[in-house]
Motif scaffolding. Structure first.
Motif, PDB file in Angstrom:
ATOM      1  N   ALA A  51       0.827  -1.213   0.000  1.00  0.00           N
ATOM      2  CA  ALA A  51       0.000   0.000   0.000  1.00  0.00           C
ATOM      3  C   ALA A  51       0.859   1.260   0.000  1.00  0.00           C
ATOM      4  O   ALA A  51       0.527   2.245  -0.663  1.00  0.00           O
ATOM      5  N   VAL A  52       1.974   1.231   0.711  1.00  0.00           N
ATOM      6  CA  VAL A  52       2.889   2.377   0.716  1.00  0.00           C
ATOM      7  C   VAL A  52       3.463   2.579  -0.685  1.00  0.00           C
ATOM      8  O   VAL A  52       3.533   3.700  -1.186  1.00  0.00           O
ATOM      9  N   ALA A 145      -5.616   1.206  -0.799  1.00  0.00           N
ATOM     10  CA  ALA A 145      -4.680   0.201  -1.313  1.00  0.00           C
ATOM     11  C   ALA A 145      -4.520  -0.949  -0.320  1.00  0.00           C
ATOM     12  O   ALA A 145      -4.502  -2.119  -0.710  1.00  0.00           O
ATOM     13  N   ARG A 146      -4.416  -0.612   0.952  1.00  0.00           N
ATOM     14  CA  ARG A 146      -4.267  -1.644   1.984  1.00  0.00           C
ATOM     15  C   ARG A 146      -5.484  -2.555   2.019  1.00  0.00           C
ATOM     16  O   ARG A 146      -5.354  -3.785   2.076  1.00  0.00           O
ATOM     17  N   ALA A 147      -6.664  -1.960   1.953  1.00  0.00           N
ATOM     18  CA  ALA A 147      -7.894  -2.752   1.966  1.00  0.00           C
ATOM     19  C   ALA A 147      -7.971  -3.651   0.731  1.00  0.00           C
ATOM     20  O   ALA A 147      -8.361  -4.822   0.830  1.00  0.00           O
ATOM     21  N   ALA A 148      -7.591  -3.135  -0.432  1.00  0.00           N
ATOM     22  CA  ALA A 148      -7.628  -3.938  -1.653  1.00  0.00           C
ATOM     23  C   ALA A 148      -6.703  -5.146  -1.530  1.00  0.00           C
ATOM     24  O   ALA A 148      -7.062  -6.265  -1.913  1.00  0.00           O
ATOM     25  N   CYS A 149      -5.518  -4.921  -0.990  1.00  0.00           N
ATOM     26  CA  CYS A 149      -4.556  -6.004  -0.811  1.00  0.00           C
ATOM     27  C   CYS A 149      -5.101  -7.066   0.150  1.00  0.00           C
ATOM     28  O   CYS A 149      -5.077  -8.270  -0.150  1.00  0.00           O
ATOM     29  N   LEU A 150      -5.602  -6.622   1.284  1.00  0.00           N
ATOM     30  CA  LEU A 150      -6.120  -7.582   2.282  1.00  0.00           C
ATOM     31  C   LEU A 150      -7.338  -8.319   1.771  1.00  0.00           C
ATOM     32  O   LEU A 150      -7.483  -9.533   1.995  1.00  0.00           O
ATOM     33  N   GLU A 151      -8.211  -7.619   1.081  1.00  0.00           N
ATOM     34  CA  GLU A 151      -9.400  -8.301   0.521  1.00  0.00           C
ATOM     35  C   GLU A 151      -8.978  -9.312  -0.527  1.00  0.00           C
ATOM     36  O   GLU A 151      -9.583 -10.388  -0.628  1.00  0.00           O
ATOM     37  N   ARG A 153      -6.480 -11.100  -0.382  1.00  0.00           N
ATOM     38  CA  ARG A 153      -5.906 -12.248   0.347  1.00  0.00           C
ATOM     39  C   ARG A 153      -6.953 -12.951   1.207  1.00  0.00           C
ATOM     40  O   ARG A 153      -6.609 -13.790   2.042  1.00  0.00           O
ATOM     41  N   GLY A 154      -8.215 -12.578   1.034  1.00  0.00           N
ATOM     42  CA  GLY A 154      -9.281 -13.298   1.722  1.00  0.00           C
ATOM     43  C   GLY A 154      -9.707 -12.723   3.060  1.00  0.00           C
ATOM     44  O   GLY A 154     -10.295 -13.443   3.871  1.00  0.00           O
ATOM     45  N   TYR A 155      -9.440 -11.442   3.304  1.00  0.00           N
ATOM     46  CA  TYR A 155      -9.871 -10.817   4.547  1.00  0.00           C
ATOM     47  C   TYR A 155     -11.046  -9.877   4.245  1.00  0.00           C
ATOM     48  O   TYR A 155     -11.177  -9.369   3.137  1.00  0.00           O
ATOM     49  N   THR A 156     -11.859  -9.665   5.240  1.00  0.00           N
ATOM     50  CA  THR A 156     -12.911  -8.667   5.140  1.00  0.00           C
ATOM     51  C   THR A 156     -12.406  -7.434   5.880  1.00  0.00           C
ATOM     52  O   THR A 156     -11.969  -7.539   7.023  1.00  0.00           O
ATOM     53  N   VAL A 157     -12.453  -6.290   5.204  1.00  0.00           N
ATOM     54  CA  VAL A 157     -11.944  -5.046   5.789  1.00  0.00           C
ATOM     55  C   VAL A 157     -13.087  -4.062   5.882  1.00  0.00           C
ATOM     56  O   VAL A 157     -13.748  -3.761   4.895  1.00  0.00           O
ATOM     57  N   LYS A 158     -13.311  -3.545   7.068  1.00  0.00           N
ATOM     58  CA  LYS A 158     -14.375  -2.548   7.295  1.00  0.00           C
ATOM     59  C   LYS A 158     -13.813  -1.391   8.072  1.00  0.00           C
ATOM     60  O   LYS A 158     -12.994  -1.507   8.902  1.00  0.00           O
TER      61      LYS A 158
END
Length: 158
Positions: A51-52, A145-151, A153-158
């Motif tokens: 993300a950075v 960007a961080r949320a896109a990366c984590l999502e 990889r199978g995580y839910t980001v809220k």
């Protein structure tokens, strides 16, 4: 032993959440595919780095606010020559209106200096607002960007 590992995983998650929360609004990351705390910590670290790179914004090391150089001013905070120009205008008006160029010059000089100070204050305020907006835009881009990366990889980001 398992409790100790679990406690370290939770500590790491809390530190990550605190770090992410310092960017702007806190985001919550849920391991939707049952990822372990260790895997989540690893993924969050890698997503932070990504993300950075993508956003060009690091919430742990935000860029310094670049202040524009202040305009040249006198000791009273006015633009050089503002009082002289105001005095000249005031002298003309004072002579025409009241047959008193001296009083008009004094009033014109004071008015011009006051206007100059107000303009400098308004410019400084606008520069401060622009810098704040730039910081918020960088933080928002990082979070996105961080949320896109984590999502991814199978995580839910809220």
């Amino acid at each position: 032993m398992r409790t100790m590992k679990h406690a370290r995983g939770i500590s790491a998650l809390l530190l990550t959440a605190m770090f992410a929360g310092s960017v702007s609004a806190q985001s919550f990351v849920y391991p939707a595919k049952g990822q372990s705390p260790e895997q989540q910590k690893k993924d969050e670290g890698q997503c932070h780095t990504w993300a950075v790179q993508q956003s060009k914004y690091d919430p742990a090391n935000p860029p310094p606010v670049a202040a524009a150089p202040p305009p040249p001013t006198t000791a009273t905070g006015t633009t050089p020559g503002a009082g002289v120009r105001g005095a000249a205008r005031g002298a003309i008006v004072g002579e025409i209106v009241a047959d008193d160029a001296g009083a008009g010059a004094a009033a014109g000089a004071a008015a011009a200096r006051g206007q100059s100070r107000r303009q400098h204050a308004a410019q400084a305020h606008q520069q401060e607002q622009a810098a704040t907006q730039q910081q918020h835009a960088g933080a928002a881009a990082y979070q996105q960007a961080r949320a896109a990366c984590l999502e991814g990889r199978g995580y839910t980001v809220k």
